[in-house]
Design a protein around this motif. Structure first.
Motif, PDB file in Angstrom:
ATOM      1  N   ARG A  84     -48.224  62.059  -3.069  1.00 36.20           N
ATOM      2  CA  ARG A  84     -47.831  60.781  -2.473  1.00 36.20           C
ATOM      3  C   ARG A  84     -47.512  59.754  -3.556  1.00 36.20           C
ATOM      4  N   CYS A 156     -39.959  63.541   1.199  1.00 34.98           N
ATOM      5  CA  CYS A 156     -39.449  62.702   2.276  1.00 34.98           C
ATOM      6  C   CYS A 156     -38.927  61.392   1.687  1.00 34.98           C
ATOM      7  N   ARG A 158     -36.542  59.516   3.693  1.00 33.76           N
ATOM      8  CA  ARG A 158     -36.532  58.723   4.925  1.00 33.76           C
ATOM      9  C   ARG A 158     -37.005  59.589   6.080  1.00 33.76           C
ATOM     10  N   ARG A 159     -37.950  59.085   6.847  1.00 31.66           N
ATOM     11  CA  ARG A 159     -38.388  59.763   8.055  1.00 31.66           C
ATOM     12  C   ARG A 159     -37.330  59.625   9.141  1.00 31.66           C
ATOM     13  N   GLU A 165     -41.364  66.344  12.191  1.00 30.01           N
ATOM     14  CA  GLU A 165     -42.601  66.693  11.498  1.00 30.01           C
ATOM     15  C   GLU A 165     -42.502  68.098  10.891  1.00 30.01           C
ATOM     16  N   ALA A 269     -46.820  64.912   9.410  1.00 27.18           N
ATOM     17  CA  ALA A 269     -45.801  63.872   9.546  1.00 27.18           C
ATOM     18  C   ALA A 269     -45.743  63.114   8.222  1.00 27.18           C
ATOM     19  N   LEU A 270     -44.892  63.566   7.323  1.00 34.21           N
ATOM     20  CA  LEU A 270     -44.801  62.930   6.010  1.00 34.21           C
ATOM     21  C   LEU A 270     -44.215  61.534   6.126  1.00 34.21           C
ATOM     22  N   ASN A 271     -44.760  60.612   5.358  1.00 40.22           N
ATOM     23  CA  ASN A 271     -44.208  59.271   5.258  1.00 40.22           C
ATOM     24  C   ASN A 271     -43.204  59.212   4.111  1.00 40.22           C
ATOM     25  N   ASP A 272     -42.387  58.177   4.096  1.00 39.87           N
ATOM     26  CA  ASP A 272     -41.439  57.998   3.006  1.00 39.87           C
ATOM     27  C   ASP A 272     -42.188  57.978   1.678  1.00 39.87           C
ATOM     28  N   GLU A 274     -43.596  60.684   0.318  1.00 39.58           N
ATOM     29  CA  GLU A 274     -44.558  61.784   0.257  1.00 39.58           C
ATOM     30  C   GLU A 274     -43.820  63.120   0.201  1.00 39.58           C
ATOM     31  N   ARG A 300     -32.733  60.929   8.742  1.00 42.56           N
ATOM     32  CA  ARG A 300     -33.797  61.636   8.042  1.00 42.56           C
ATOM     33  C   ARG A 300     -33.226  62.307   6.793  1.00 42.56           C
TER      34      ARG A 300
END
Length: 342
Positions: A84, A156, A158-159, A165, A269-272, A274, A300
């Motif tokens: 992260r 990631c 952009r989600r 996911e 669910a990766l965040n931006d 990560e 995405r």
């Protein structure tokens, strides 16, 4: 057949982790500064980067220890980790791709990912390429599968506005579940099946599919490997004019069912900013369907890396033949294509 130690870290299940924190390591501000310094020559020189890029091409003083610990988790431990803190909101996509490239290359050697010969793959929905779409350029749900060689990394940037996911599963956990419930169906999976090449055949002549079996599960020196490619197996059977029946068909169906069980599959669910990294030899992956926000540059976006690692991992002859054929199909020995495909 090798008797497994089900307590090995790579035999994990989702319930083994109370939260993603248990899988994660965080980049510090100092780590980011190291990456920014490392890519300055590439960024300021209009994108000229060495090819192929490997450990010897990247110097990250102060970050090597973190990356080496990550590699140990992947190749010797549970086979999955999250990193992260990549500064995706502070830089443009190209700069982020360069930083990610430098980070990955410190672990191993970047491999070509398709006949386009990109070393960093842009994983996004690309309806403009409708005649040349690959699986990672679609928005639909994927089944759990494997890619190529030792390590897969997915950053990631952009989600998606909805969905997208990631799903992961341990091959050793699946193996042990099959061994307990249907040991008679392990043999077809250990023997394997021919796989189809699609539109990217290897350099050597073939009939559209491998002339050898690629094992779904295999054991070498006490280490498990997995290669789960349902569409390619069906393609090979069709090209050969055969039908998968009996134990062979039942074993594939059972494996597919295992890949849908909530007690086996971990959803992330990766965040931006990560990234997850997995050992592709012993961990399967997929993603859920997703919906993008309307407008350009809002969809995405994941950055994908395939890495050949310096740490040895024993794999079967059939799997080695398959990966070598894929490398020739993807032009591994040719100059890289556009590293920063839009």
């Amino acid at each position: 057949m090798t008797v497994t130690d089900t307590r090995h870290p790579s035999a994990w299940r989702p319930d083994d982790f109370a939260s993603p924190d248990e899988l994660s390591m965080d980049l510090t501000g100092r780590d980011i500064a190291i990456l920014e310094d490392a890519i300055a020559p590439w960024r300021d020189d209009g994108g000229t980067v060495p090819d192929p890029v490997c450990r010897e091409d990247v110097f990250l003083p102060g970050l090597e220890g973190t990356i080496d610990r990550l590699a140990a988790v992947l190749m010797e431990g549970r086979g999955v980790a999250i990193v992260r803190g990549f500064p995706v909101r502070d830089h443009d996509e190209r700069t982020i791709a360069l930083m990610y490239r430098a980070f990955c290359c410190r672990m191993g050697r970047l491999l070509s990912q398709s006949k386009r010969r990109e070393r960093i793959g842009y994983v996004a929905h690309r309806p403009d390429r409708i005649l040349d779409l690959r699986g990672y350029e679609r928005a639909g749900r994927q089944v759990l599968h494997t890619d190529m060689e030792a390590v897969l990394g997915m950053l990631c940037v952009r989600r998606a506005s909805e969905g997208g996911e990631s799903r992961l599963a341990s091959a050793l956990a699946i193996h042990d579940e099959i061994r307990e419930s249907r040991p008679d169906l392990l043999e077809p999976l250990l023997k394997g099946f021919p796989v189809g090449w699609g539109e990217e055949p290897p350099e050597r002549p073939t009939n559209g599919y491998s002339d050898y079996d690629v094992p779904v599960l295999s054991w070498n020196d006490g280490r498990i490997s997995v290669c789960h490619l349902p569409p390619q197996v069906r393609e090979a059977a069709e090209l050969a004019g055969t039908t998968l029946t009996g134990a062979a068909a039942e074993s594939l169906d059972l494996f597919a069912c295992m890949c849908e069980r909530e007690d086996i599959v971990l959803t992330l669910a990766l965040n931006d900013g990560e990234a997850y990294f997995i050992n592709n030899y012993n961990t399967l992956h997929a993603r859920n369907a997703f919906t993008d926000e309307p407008g350009e540059s809002r969809g995405r976006l994941m950055l994908r890396a395939w890495l050949d690692m310096p740490q040895p991992y024993p794999i079967s002859r059939g799997l080695r033949l398959y990966y070598d054929d894929l490398k020739s199909a993807y032009g591994e020995n040719m100059p890289a294509g556009d590293v920063f495909l839009p």
